[in-house]
Each structure stands twice: as structure tokens, then as C-alpha cells.
Write a protein that holds these residues in place. Structure first.
Motif, PDB file in Angstrom:
ATOM      1  N   PHE A  69       1.049  -1.130  -0.047  1.00 30.59           N
ATOM      2  CA  PHE A  69       0.007   0.162   0.074  1.00 30.59           C
ATOM      3  C   PHE A  69       0.977   1.227   0.097  1.00 30.59           C
ATOM      4  N   ILE A  70       0.566   2.280  -0.696  1.00 29.74           N
ATOM      5  CA  ILE A  70       1.429   3.533  -0.879  1.00 29.74           C
ATOM      6  C   ILE A  70       0.684   4.611  -0.209  1.00 29.74           C
ATOM      7  N   PHE A  71       1.333   5.613   0.600  1.00 29.51           N
ATOM      8  CA  PHE A  71       1.122   6.750   0.925  1.00 29.51           C
ATOM      9  C   PHE A  71       1.885   7.766   0.152  1.00 29.51           C
ATOM     10  N   GLY A  72       1.291   8.594  -0.741  1.00 30.49           N
ATOM     11  CA  GLY A  72       2.359   9.545  -1.442  1.00 30.49           C
ATOM     12  C   GLY A  72       2.020  10.872  -1.086  1.00 30.49           C
ATOM     13  N   TYR A  73       2.954  11.943  -0.356  1.00 29.09           N
ATOM     14  CA  TYR A  73       2.779  12.984  -0.169  1.00 29.09           C
ATOM     15  C   TYR A  73       3.274  14.007  -1.674  1.00 29.09           C
ATOM     16  N   SER A  74       2.465  15.105  -2.041  1.00 32.06           N
ATOM     17  CA  SER A  74       2.922  15.775  -3.147  1.00 32.06           C
ATOM     18  C   SER A  74       3.524  14.912  -4.265  1.00 32.06           C
ATOM     19  N   MET A  75       4.970  15.078  -4.682  1.00 28.04           N
ATOM     20  CA  MET A  75       5.341  14.467  -5.841  1.00 28.04           C
ATOM     21  C   MET A  75       5.624  13.008  -5.376  1.00 28.04           C
ATOM     22  N   GLY A  76       5.475  12.627  -4.142  1.00 31.89           N
ATOM     23  CA  GLY A  76       5.532  11.166  -3.799  1.00 31.89           C
ATOM     24  C   GLY A  76       3.961  10.540  -4.329  1.00 31.89           C
ATOM     25  N   GLY A  77       3.168  11.323  -4.125  1.00 33.76           N
ATOM     26  CA  GLY A  77       1.800  10.612  -4.794  1.00 33.76           C
ATOM     27  C   GLY A  77       1.713  10.552  -6.183  1.00 33.76           C
ATOM     28  N   TYR A  78       2.233  11.447  -7.010  1.00 33.98           N
ATOM     29  CA  TYR A  78       2.583  11.119  -8.438  1.00 33.98           C
ATOM     30  C   TYR A  78       3.559   9.787  -8.796  1.00 33.98           C
ATOM     31  N   VAL A  79       4.439   9.690  -8.096  1.00 28.78           N
ATOM     32  CA  VAL A  79       5.364   8.570  -8.090  1.00 28.78           C
ATOM     33  C   VAL A  79       4.307   7.146  -7.956  1.00 28.78           C
ATOM     34  N   ALA A  80       3.755   7.171  -6.934  1.00 25.20           N
ATOM     35  CA  ALA A  80       3.006   6.165  -6.445  1.00 25.20           C
ATOM     36  C   ALA A  80       1.913   5.733  -7.483  1.00 25.20           C
ATOM     37  N   LEU A  81       1.364   6.767  -8.239  1.00 28.97           N
ATOM     38  CA  LEU A  81       0.357   6.787  -9.438  1.00 28.97           C
ATOM     39  C   LEU A  81       0.874   6.274 -10.451  1.00 28.97           C
ATOM     40  N   PHE A  82       2.288   6.369 -10.907  1.00 25.67           N
ATOM     41  CA  PHE A  82       3.065   6.279 -11.905  1.00 25.67           C
ATOM     42  C   PHE A  82       3.426   4.662 -11.820  1.00 25.67           C
ATOM     43  N   LYS A  90       2.825  -4.298  -8.176  1.00 22.32           N
ATOM     44  CA  LYS A  90       3.581  -3.735  -7.054  1.00 22.32           C
ATOM     45  C   LYS A  90       2.829  -3.013  -5.974  1.00 22.32           C
ATOM     46  N   VAL A  91       1.695  -2.766  -6.571  1.00 22.64           N
ATOM     47  CA  VAL A  91       0.937  -1.693  -5.756  1.00 22.64           C
ATOM     48  C   VAL A  91      -0.543  -2.134  -5.406  1.00 22.64           C
ATOM     49  N   SER A  92      -0.906  -2.227  -4.292  1.00 17.29           N
ATOM     50  CA  SER A  92      -2.119  -2.629  -3.649  1.00 17.29           C
ATOM     51  C   SER A  92      -3.294  -1.799  -4.092  1.00 17.29           C
ATOM     52  N   SER A  93      -2.932  -0.600  -3.360  1.00 16.16           N
ATOM     53  CA  SER A  93      -3.608   0.861  -3.505  1.00 16.16           C
ATOM     54  C   SER A  93      -2.847   1.941  -3.186  1.00 16.16           C
ATOM     55  N   VAL A  94      -3.502   3.093  -3.278  1.00 15.87           N
ATOM     56  CA  VAL A  94      -2.653   4.338  -3.057  1.00 15.87           C
ATOM     57  C   VAL A  94      -3.740   5.555  -2.596  1.00 15.87           C
ATOM     58  N   PHE A  95      -2.893   6.085  -1.777  1.00 16.61           N
ATOM     59  CA  PHE A  95      -3.470   7.356  -1.006  1.00 16.61           C
ATOM     60  C   PHE A  95      -2.580   8.484  -1.239  1.00 16.61           C
ATOM     61  N   THR A  96      -3.096   9.555  -1.993  1.00 20.97           N
ATOM     62  CA  THR A  96      -2.173  10.783  -2.477  1.00 20.97           C
ATOM     63  C   THR A  96      -2.685  11.780  -1.480  1.00 20.97           C
ATOM     64  N   LEU A  97      -1.644  12.714  -1.090  1.00 18.95           N
ATOM     65  CA  LEU A  97      -2.146  14.096  -0.525  1.00 18.95           C
ATOM     66  C   LEU A  97      -1.266  15.021  -1.055  1.00 18.95           C
ATOM     67  N   ALA A  98      -2.064  16.084  -1.739  1.00 18.74           N
ATOM     68  CA  ALA A  98      -1.434  17.131  -1.818  1.00 18.74           C
ATOM     69  C   ALA A  98      -0.684  17.141  -3.423  1.00 18.74           C
ATOM     70  N   THR A  99      -1.014  16.300  -3.984  1.00 19.45           N
ATOM     71  CA  THR A  99      -0.192  15.834  -5.533  1.00 19.45           C
ATOM     72  C   THR A  99      -0.780  16.894  -6.598  1.00 19.45           C
TER      73      THR A  99
END
Length: 229
Positions: A69-82, A90-99
Motif C-alpha cells: 500500500f502506498i501513501f504519497g505526499y505531493s510528488m510522492g503521490g505522483y510517483v505512486a500513481l506512476f 507492485k501496488v495494492s492501493s494508493v493514497f495521495t495527499l497534495a499531489t
């Protein structure tokens, strides 16, 4: 326990996620990393979403993690969705914040101008000192310069477009603060509508910097989503 990976934002480091990691550690096995060129890691030739996604893949392989599971803040969220788009296994689900999802030449120019080391040193010396400490022994000025170059590149060619978002099948929660001056609710909503399994969370009285967010509130939002994505 579920494996949860926390990804930091541009010009940040894993240290900015320590509070969130601690708050979630009783329910998840929490992992953090520094992207290349951040937090003292060696500078890559260029900063790019692709480079940072490769950092995550290398980390997962090294840790023997098949899916997270991935939490991505800002750019980290963009990387998670990429990663969710190009390495869905590799990715079960994604939570982005301020991306930030909306990138154009004009937007990229505006954001890149805010990363001028000389102006930051002159107008916000405390922030310059924090960046120096965060990235040493790497030059914080180089971190900003390469981040600005990455933004300009994203303005010329956004790494994720509508067909990419439409192909992401994992559950996704896109969170944005109602006082975020960098990321708009409108752009976040637009991407949410393109994702097949996404939901939107508008966080009240929340600005862009994660340092200004009440960590207990954020941890609760993250935990609720990953419990029932």
C-alpha cells in the motif's frame, strides 16, 4: 500486518514522514525511503518521475516486498500513481495527499521560479538552513535546481495523461487541502474522475506543507482508507 510505503515530496526527505510513520506503526509495517538526490542520497544525472519510480522498485526488491500500500505526499503521490500504472503488480492501493497533476509550460515555469536558491536564501533563510540540513552532504542548491528542471520537463510532457489514469485499476484516494495554494481541488477532482476506482477527500483547513497538517487527523484518514479501500 499490511506493508505500507510512505513516499515524500519534492525537495523533501523521508524525515518529513516520521510522524505519520509512527502514528501508523501499530497497524502497519511502515516503510520509508529517500528518493535519489534527497536526504543525502547521491544525485542522479537528472530528476524525473521515472527515476524515482525506479528507486521504489529497487527498494521493494531489496526488502523482498512483492506488493505494498502506498501513501504519497505531493510528488510522492505522483510517483505512486506512476507505479500503479506501469507496475500494477507492485501496488495494492494508493493514497495521495497534495499531489499536483496539472502541468503545462506556464504552470511549470511558475512553480520552478519558486525554487530559486538565491531568493530562498535571501527571503527565507530558515528554510534554506533546513534544506541544507535535510540533504547534506548533497548541495541543497543542486536539489532545487534539478527539481526545477524536472518540473519544466513535466510541463513539456506530463508523465501521466488521461489514458494512463483510466488504466489504473487499484483503489485510489486523492486528498487535497481546501487551503492548498499549489494544488487545486479542481485539478484533483478532474483526475479523480478519470480513475476507475478513486475517491476524493477534501481536507478542511489544510495547506500544502505536510509539516502544517495535524498528523493524528491525517493518520486517521489514511488508516480508514487502507482498511476499506
Amino acid at each position: 500486518m499490511k506493508n505500507l510505503l510512505l513516499l515524500h515530496g519534492a525537495v523533501g526527505s523521508s524525515r518529513q514522514l516520521e510522524g505519520l510513520a509512527k502514528a501508523l506503526s501499530s497497524e502497519y509495517t511502515v516503510h520509508t525511503l529517500n528518493f535519489s538526490g534527497h536526504g543525502g542520497r547521491e544525485l542522479p544525472e537528472v530528476f524525473s518521475i521515472e527515476t524515482f519510480a525506479d528507486d521504489v522498485l529497487s527498494f521493494l526488491d531489496a526488502e523482498g516486498l512483492t506488493s505494498v500500500f502506498i501513501f504519497g505526499y505531493s510528488m510522492g503521490g505522483y510517483v505512486a500513481l506512476f507505479l500503479a500504472r506501469h507496475h500494477p503488480e507492485k501496488v495494492s492501493s494508493v493514497f495521495t495527499l497534495a499531489t499536483k497533476f496539472e502541468w503545462s509550460p506556464d504552470i511549470a515555469q511558475r512553480e520552478a521560479k519558486m525554487l530559486d536558491p538565491e531568493k530562498i536564501q535571501e527571503k527565507v533563510p530558515a528554510f534554506a538552513s533546513a534544506l541544507k540540513a535535510r540533504h547534506q552532504p548533497i548541495s541543497w542548491e543542486q536539489v532545487l535546481s534539478r527539481t526545477a528542471a524536472m518540473m519544466l520537463s513535466m510541463g513539456a510532457r506530463n508523465p501521466l495523461s488521461t489514458p494512463d489514469f483510466s488504466a489504473i485499476m487499484q483503489p485510489v484516494r486523492l486528498a487535497v487541502g481546501d487551503n492548498d495554494t499549489m494544488v487545486s481541488i479542481a485539478e484533483t477532482t478532474a483526475v479523480c474522475r478519470q480513475l476507475p476506482c478513486a475517491s476524493l477527500a477534501v481536507l478542511p483547513n489544510v495547506q500544502h506543507p505536510i509539516e502544517k497538517i495535524v498528523i493524528a487527523d491525517l493518520a486517521r484518514e489514511v488508516d480508514l482508507f487502507f482498511r476499506n479501500p
